[in-house]
Design an enzyme around this catalytic site. Structure first.
Site, short mmCIF file in Angstrom:
data_model
loop_
_atom_site.label_atom_id
_atom_site.label_comp_id
_atom_site.label_asym_id
_atom_site.label_seq_id
_atom_site.Cartn_x
_atom_site.Cartn_y
_atom_site.Cartn_z
N LYS A 141 17.90 -2.62 60.82
CA LYS A 141 19.24 -3.17 60.98
C LYS A 141 19.10 -4.67 61.19
O LYS A 141 18.62 -5.13 62.21
CB LYS A 141 19.94 -2.52 62.17
CG LYS A 141 19.99 -1.01 62.06
CD LYS A 141 21.38 -0.48 62.33
CE LYS A 141 21.38 1.05 62.35
NZ LYS A 141 21.81 1.63 61.08
N CYS A 168 21.62 4.03 43.22
CA CYS A 168 20.36 4.11 44.00
C CYS A 168 19.15 3.74 43.16
O CYS A 168 18.08 3.45 43.69
CB CYS A 168 20.17 5.52 44.53
SG CYS A 168 21.53 6.08 45.55
#
Lengths: 387, 133
Positions: free
Chosen positions: A19, A85
């Site tokens: 993150k 993806c």
């Protein structure tokens, strides 16, 4: 292969996948590209790059041009690719094709994405598609497939959780992984139910990251490296049209890619010393085994129980920790898996290096959904080998 | 009475025995598509005629989403139903009260799928499990 030139991996680099709120995809792309350039060695001049492919699945334009200007490089052929993806796998593929067909001798593919900057929610399908309007999402697709595995292939909830548990264990050895924590079946079952039977810990986390690979001809590579990792074949395909009686676990685009890659490279499933693939949802590893020809349909459970996909097994799968532990910055993953397999084949994967001296590795990324096509809608695949 | 608002036009109509889904049959090769298309993916035909799909089909796959998705009330059950005679597979919402298993007999019904913020109901099709003798 068919008179094409050999293409080898010259340099690999990636950021930590985690993150990184507030860090732009450009900054991460620069970080990964610099790492790949440094990986080649001190004598390498990045101004010798002839072309750039950047992959990014979310908004914004000119990602390649923007990243490269921070590396002091402009005035080259540059392209930006999007393919859900499989975006990163597509960037690698286009670069491979340029070199294999003699258009360029050397170039870089960079994948980058910030997922934490997105509005929270389930990853959906193509906007405006009938299924999209009806509430379909990628976790829902995983739910459909899991229920098929349970109802028709004899899989248990323990089997469905296995890839997640294995890949979290693998990630303990990977400094680039977001999660470095073992999880148990009980942890998986205690996590939040998303789309039955898929729970949070069956799903990849939301992460940011970037990866880069420099590809070139063997003639250039020999100036810098002793051990050349070759991309024996590379493919990108869209899924075929869906038939009313298709088996949803027969991921058609993956089966088509595998057949084409095996035919082109001369390698077969029995040769694969490692596999890095799209495990955004844990169940994907289970039916990938049949699609890649590692076992027959219905034998997936036995393969898992025999430990074939473990680090110590015949076909280690996602020894990096996979998307389950690194997350899935959409544009980055397809580049990262090529970097990962190349590192393993060179014998330079650090703590996570496989001990059996892997010689052949396969990368795969699949994704997207469109009503009318088999699921998922697009895929990329490469087979890498070392001399 | 105000007209019903559908989430997607041209998918469902009232048949003799209840609501039916509208398939789109290629006049050239006979392939049935759902939803309607402008090009037959088998023969590239461009002329179609509407045909009613059977009211009942077999459940092919299912899942129930428990977290917010669109404006659907939760839990939101969905999956694929196949109509072997028409050779069509349809994705759609299911009844969350049904205990679903692949192979179940499913019937198409018309139902409110969600309600807009201003209170307007939005209609569409929903599959429900039925016992077929």
């Amino acid at each position: 292969m068919n008179g094409l030139r050999d293409v080898v991996v010259l340099g690999v680099g990636q950021t930590v996948f985690g993150k990184r709120r507030g860090v732009s995809p450009i900054t991460m792309g620069v970080e990964a590209a610099k790492a790949a350039i440094e990986d080649v060695g001190p004598g390498f001049d990045p101004k010798s790059l002839e072309c750039v492919y950047a992959s990014r699945s979310r908004d914004d334009t000119q990602t390649a041009e923007n990243i490269m200007q921070f590396l002091g490089i402009a005035g080259l052929e540059m392209h930006n690719t999007e393919n859900a993806c499989a975006s990163g796998g597509g960037a690698v593929h286009l670069l491979w094709k340029d070199i294999a067909y003699g258009v360029h001798d050397i170039g870089i593919a960079i994948g980058t994405e910030s997922m934490t900057s997105e509005k929270p929610g389930l990853i959906g399908v193509a906007g405006g598609d009938l299924a999209d309007v009806l509430g379909f999402s990628m976790p829902a697709l995983a739910g459909l497939c899991c229920n098929k595995l349970i109802e028709e292939c004899g899989c248990t909830l323990e089997d469905i959780a296995y890839p997640s548990i294995k890949n979290h264990r693998n990630a303990l050895l990977n400094p680039y992984a977001m999660y470095k924590k073992e999880i148990t079946f009980e942890d998986v079952m205690r996590s939040k139910l998303i789309s039955d039977p898929v729970r949070t810990l069956h799903c990849c986390p939301i992460t940011d990251g970037a990866a880069a690979v420099i590809l070139c001809t063997p003639e250039i590579a020999r100036k810098y490296a002793h051990k050349l990792v070759k991309i024996a074949t590379s493919k990108v395909l869209s899924a075929p049209f869906e038939k009313w009686n298709d088996d949803i676990l027969d991921t058609q685009v993956m089966m088509d890619l595998a057949k084409a890659c095996y035919d082109d490279s001369g390698f077969g499933p029995e040769d694969l010393d490692l596999i890095e693939l799209h495990d955004a949802f844990a169940c994907e590893e289970i039916y990938a085994t049949r699609c890649l020809g590692l076992c027959k349909a219905g034998d997936e459970k036995k393969l898992i129980h025999d430990g074939v996909l473990e680090r110590t097994g015949k076909h280690p799968m996602n020894v990096s920790g996979g998307l389950q532990s690194l997350g899935h910055p959409l544009g980055a993953s397809g580049v990262r898996v090529v970097a990962e397999v190349a590192s393993q084949l060179r014998g330079e994967a650090g703590q996570r290096q496989l001990e059996n001296h892997p010689k052949v590795g396969l990368t795969q990324m699949i994704g997207g959904y469109l009503t009318g096509l088999t699921v998922p809608a697009v895929g990329s695949m490469q087979i890498l080998t070392v001399e | 009475m105000e007209e019903k608002r559908y989430f997607w036009d041209g998918l469902i109509r009232e048949g003799n025995d209840g609501p039916v889904l509208i398939g789109h049959r290629c006049k050239k090769c006979g392939k049935i598509s759902f939803p309607a298309t402008t090009l037959c993916t088998d023969c590239l035909g461009q002329e179609f005629e509407d045909v009613d799909l059977p009211r009942c089909g077999k459940l092919y796959s299912h899942t129930t989403t428990e977290v917010p998705v669109g404006k659907f009330p939760l839990p939101h059950a969905m999956g694929h139903v196949i109509f072997p005679d028409a050779k069509v597979r349809v994705f759609g919402p299911m009844s969350a009260e049904d205990d679903l298993r692949s192979g179940d007999d499913m019937m198409v019904t018309e139902d409110v799928l969600w309600t807009e913020d201003d209170g307007t109901p939005v209609w569409g099709y929903r599959f429900r499990k039925v016992e077929v003798q």
